[in-house]
Design a protein around this motif. Structure first.
Motif, PDB file in Angstrom:
ATOM      1  N   ASN A   3       0.869  -1.194  -0.227  1.00 43.61           N
ATOM      2  CA  ASN A   3      -0.506   0.115  -0.102  1.00 43.61           C
ATOM      3  C   ASN A   3       0.550   0.806  -0.285  1.00 43.61           C
ATOM      4  O   ASN A   3       1.529   1.473   1.141  1.00 43.61           O
ATOM      5  CB  ASN A   3      -0.679   0.521   1.277  1.00 43.61           C
ATOM      6  CG  ASN A   3      -2.140  -1.121   0.741  1.00 43.61           C
ATOM      7  OD1 ASN A   3      -2.387  -1.286   0.049  1.00 43.61           O
ATOM      8  ND2 ASN A   3      -3.032  -2.192   2.511  1.00 43.61           N
ATOM      9  N   ASP A   4       0.589   2.125  -0.624  1.00 39.31           N
ATOM     10  CA  ASP A   4       1.544   3.240  -1.366  1.00 39.31           C
ATOM     11  C   ASP A   4       0.672   4.380  -2.185  1.00 39.31           C
ATOM     12  O   ASP A   4      -0.434   4.516  -2.155  1.00 39.31           O
ATOM     13  CB  ASP A   4       2.663   3.090  -2.332  1.00 39.31           C
ATOM     14  CG  ASP A   4       3.105   4.610  -2.845  1.00 39.31           C
ATOM     15  OD1 ASP A   4       3.857   4.855  -1.501  1.00 39.31           O
ATOM     16  OD2 ASP A   4       3.191   4.721  -3.813  1.00 39.31           O
ATOM     17  N   GLU A   5       0.523   5.408  -0.368  1.00 40.44           N
ATOM     18  CA  GLU A   5      -0.340   6.296  -0.954  1.00 40.44           C
ATOM     19  C   GLU A   5       0.388   7.814  -1.272  1.00 40.44           C
ATOM     20  O   GLU A   5      -0.530   8.853  -1.180  1.00 40.44           O
ATOM     21  CB  GLU A   5      -0.408   7.232   1.023  1.00 40.44           C
ATOM     22  CG  GLU A   5      -0.594   6.011   1.973  1.00 40.44           C
ATOM     23  CD  GLU A   5      -2.232   4.493   1.799  1.00 40.44           C
ATOM     24  OE1 GLU A   5      -3.132   5.906   1.159  1.00 40.44           O
ATOM     25  OE2 GLU A   5      -2.109   3.781   2.219  1.00 40.44           O
ATOM     26  N   SER A   6       1.083   7.708  -1.747  1.00 40.44           N
ATOM     27  CA  SER A   6       1.497   8.917  -3.039  1.00 40.44           C
ATOM     28  C   SER A   6       0.802   8.959  -4.011  1.00 40.44           C
ATOM     29  O   SER A   6       0.094   7.702  -4.725  1.00 40.44           O
ATOM     30  CB  SER A   6       2.775   8.066  -3.742  1.00 40.44           C
ATOM     31  OG  SER A   6       3.071   7.132  -4.594  1.00 40.44           O
ATOM     32  N   PRO A   7      -0.070  10.248  -4.723  1.00 35.08           N
ATOM     33  CA  PRO A   7      -0.633  10.526  -5.302  1.00 35.08           C
ATOM     34  C   PRO A   7      -0.372   9.775  -6.673  1.00 35.08           C
ATOM     35  O   PRO A   7       1.020   9.078  -7.284  1.00 35.08           O
ATOM     36  CB  PRO A   7      -0.163  11.490  -5.905  1.00 35.08           C
ATOM     37  CG  PRO A   7       0.767  12.504  -4.759  1.00 35.08           C
ATOM     38  CD  PRO A   7       1.675  10.955  -4.554  1.00 35.08           C
ATOM     39  N   LYS A   8      -1.905   9.128  -7.406  1.00 37.54           N
ATOM     40  CA  LYS A   8      -1.381   8.178  -8.379  1.00 37.54           C
ATOM     41  C   LYS A   8      -1.854   8.509  -9.890  1.00 37.54           C
ATOM     42  O   LYS A   8      -3.278   9.420  -9.614  1.00 37.54           O
ATOM     43  CB  LYS A   8      -1.391   6.701  -8.627  1.00 37.54           C
ATOM     44  CG  LYS A   8      -0.672   6.221  -7.445  1.00 37.54           C
ATOM     45  CD  LYS A   8      -0.875   5.080  -6.994  1.00 37.54           C
ATOM     46  CE  LYS A   8       0.079   4.198  -6.013  1.00 37.54           C
ATOM     47  NZ  LYS A   8       0.376   4.847  -4.324  1.00 37.54           N
TER      48      LYS A   8
ATOM     49  N   ASP B 138      -2.979   1.593 -11.836  1.00 38.67           N
ATOM     50  CA  ASP B 138      -2.365   3.384 -11.174  1.00 38.67           C
ATOM     51  C   ASP B 138      -0.642   3.247 -10.771  1.00 38.67           C
ATOM     52  O   ASP B 138       0.358   2.119 -10.232  1.00 38.67           O
ATOM     53  CB  ASP B 138      -2.762   3.167  -9.649  1.00 38.67           C
ATOM     54  CG  ASP B 138      -4.641   3.226  -9.594  1.00 38.67           C
ATOM     55  OD1 ASP B 138      -4.951   3.929 -10.840  1.00 38.67           O
ATOM     56  OD2 ASP B 138      -4.877   2.911  -8.510  1.00 38.67           O
TER      57      ASP B 138
ATOM     58  N   PRO C 124       2.176   6.117  -9.954  1.00 32.87           N
ATOM     59  CA  PRO C 124       2.634   7.079  -9.377  1.00 32.87           C
ATOM     60  C   PRO C 124       3.104   8.454  -9.958  1.00 32.87           C
ATOM     61  O   PRO C 124       3.373   7.952 -11.236  1.00 32.87           O
ATOM     62  CB  PRO C 124       4.300   7.290  -8.215  1.00 32.87           C
ATOM     63  CG  PRO C 124       3.982   5.191  -8.620  1.00 32.87           C
ATOM     64  CD  PRO C 124       3.410   5.262  -9.304  1.00 32.87           C
TER      65      PRO C 124
ATOM     66  N   LYS D 148       9.163   6.882  -7.047  1.00 35.51           N
ATOM     67  CA  LYS D 148       8.735   6.635  -6.175  1.00 35.51           C
ATOM     68  C   LYS D 148       8.152   5.028  -6.710  1.00 35.51           C
ATOM     69  O   LYS D 148       8.447   3.661  -6.271  1.00 35.51           O
ATOM     70  CB  LYS D 148       7.825   7.385  -6.594  1.00 35.51           C
ATOM     71  CG  LYS D 148       6.177   6.662  -5.870  1.00 35.51           C
ATOM     72  CD  LYS D 148       6.479   6.250  -4.335  1.00 35.51           C
ATOM     73  CE  LYS D 148       7.332   7.989  -3.280  1.00 35.51           C
ATOM     74  NZ  LYS D 148       7.375   7.639  -1.772  1.00 35.51           N
TER      75      LYS D 148
END
Length: 360
Positions: free
Chosen positions: A181-186, A313, A315, A326
Motif C-alpha cells: 500500500n503506497d499512499e503517493s499520488p497516482k 495506478d 505514481p 517512487k
C-alpha cells in the motif's frame, strides 16, 4: 529407541483378499454413503455407494494400499469401505488384533513400498506386496510389542500433523501475492492507451514445429516455456516485455530485454511505449490487481477484455508526470518481500517433506 525388532513378511500377518473393483459407472448407478477408494495420494474417496449391495465386498478397520495411481501410498481405513482396482485391502489375520498396531503398520509399509520405486509401469501388485518383509518391534519374550508400536505411531502422527500444517502454509504462501500500500499520488491509466502501451497476441504454433532446443515458446502458462522453436517472433526484444496468459490461470510475467521468445495465440505481449513507466513497476502493479477481473478459462483474458477492463495506478510527481523515483522505491519493496516469500516457501517445502526416521 526400538530395542528389538523382528523381520516379518506381510503375508504372515495379513490376508490379501480378492476384490471385485467398483467402477465409476457402478458408483453412478449405486449412490450411497459408503466410500470407495482408488489410487489417490490422499484418503479422498473417488465416490460413494450404497450399503450391503450383494455383488460388492466391503471392508472395515483395515489397511489399503495403492496398487496403481499414486502407487505405494497406504491408508488406515477405520470405517466401512470398498475399493476400485487401483486400491487393495490388507486385512489383519485373526489373533493379531492385540499385538499388531495398524497405525504402525501403515507407516512402515508405506515407507517400504515408496522406497521400492513402484509406478504405473511397475505396479504394487498383491503378489509383490504380500512377500515384502517389514521390521516389527518385539519385547523380551520375542512377542510383538504393541505398546512400542503405538508409541511410534503417536509420535509419527504428531510429526505428520505438523508437516501437514506446514504443507498447507506452503501451498498458501507459494500462490500468495503481497500488495504494498503506497499512499503517493497516482494516475490511473488504461492498458488500451495506445500512447503508453502496445498490446498484441502471439501466433499459433503447431506441434510439429516444437523442437528440443531453440527459442522458448510461451503459451497460457507464462512462467514455463512448453517447448522451443527455431525462430523468434517479430516482437521487439530491445526492451522488456510483459506477457499474460489468455486461458487458464490469469497472471503476468516479466521477460527482460534481449530475451528472444515466441508467444502463441494463448499468450499476450505488452510493450511499454512511455520510458517513464518502469516495466518492473508495471508488472507488480498489474499482478496486485489481477484477481479483481475474474479472468479464467470461461471469461478469457483476451486482447479485447484486457483493453476494455484493465487499468493500473502509476505514481506521479506534483507536476503530473510519472514518478520514476517512487516507482523504483516500490520495485525495491516488492523485490525484498518476494525474496522473503521465496525463502519461506523453500524452507516450508523442505520441512513438510522431511522423512521421519525411528532408530532401531
Amino acid at each position: 529407541m526400538i530395542k528389538k525388532t523382528k523381520l516379518v513378511p506381510l503375508s504372515e500377518i495379513f490376508h490379501f483378499p480378492a476384490i471385485r473393483g467398483v467402477t465409476q459407472e457402478f458408483i453412478r448407478n449405486h449412490e450411497g454413503n459408503i466410500p470407495v477408494y482408488g489410487g489417490r495420494k490422499t484418503e479422498t474417496p473417488i465416490g460413494f455407494i450404497g450399503d450391503d449391495i450383494p455383488e460388492v465386498t466391503y471392508f472395515n478397520n483395515c489397511l489399503g494400499w495403492n496398487r496403481e495411481g499414486s502407487v505405494g501410498y497406504v491408508f488406515w481405513h477405520k470405517h466401512k469401505f470398498t475399493t476400485n482396482d487401483h486400491h487393495r485391502p490388507m486385512v489383519l489375520k485373526e489373533g493379531y488384533q492385540n499385538s499388531i498396531h495398524l497405525g504402525y503398520m501403515q507407516i512402515i509399509v508405506q515407507k517400504k513400498l515408496l522406497s521400492l520405486g513402484f509406478e504405473w509401469s511397475k505396479t504394487a501388485s498383491k503378489e509383490k506386496v504380500k512377500e515384502i518383509e517389514v521390521e516389527i518391534p518385539i519385547n523380551d519374550k520375542d512377542n510383538f510389542d504393541f505398546e512400542v508400536q503405538n508409541d511410534i505411531f503417536l509420535k509419527y502422527r504428531k510429526i505428520h500433523g505438523i508437516q501437514n500444517q506446514l504443507s498447507q502454509y506452503y501451498e498458501t504462501l507459494k500462490d500468495a501475492y503481497i500488495i504494498i500500500n503506497d499512499e503517493s499520488p497516482k494516475a490511473s491509466v488504461a492498458l488500451s492507451d495506445e500512447k503508453l502501451f502496445s498490446l498484441a497476441i502471439g501466433k499459433r504454433v503447431l506441434k510439429r514445429e516444437i523442437i528440443d532446443e531453440g527459442v522458448p515458446v510461451y503459451s497460457a502458462n507464462v512462467f514455463e516455456p512448453f517447448g522451443f522453436v527455431k525462430k523468434s517472433s517479430n516482437v521487439d526484444f530491445s526492451t522488456p516485455s510483459l506477457i499474460w496468459g489468455i486461458d487458464g490461470i490469469f497472471d503476468w510475467n516479466y521477460l527482460p530485454q534481449d530475451y528472444p521468445f515466441y508467444p502463441t495465440d494463448h499468450c499476450g505481449v505488452l510493450k511499454i511505449l512511455e520510458p517513464t513507466i518502469l516495466p518492473e513497476y508495471l508488472l507488480y502493479a498489474l499482478r496486485a490487481t489481477k484477481e479483481i477481473y475474474g479472468f479464467d478459462r470461461t471469461y478469457r483474458a483476451s486482447l479485447k477484455n484486457i483493453k476494455e477492463n484493465v487499468t493500473v495506478d502509476i505514481p506521479i510527481t506534483s507536476n503530473g508526470e510519472f514518478d520514476t523515483v517512487k516507482q523504483q522505491e516500490v520495485i525495491q519493496k516488492y523485490k525484498k518481500n518476494e525474496m522473503i516469500r521465496t525463502t519461506l516457501c523453500s524452507q516450508l517445502e523442505k520441512m513438510s517433506s522431511v522423512t521421519v526416521e525411528f532408530e532401531n
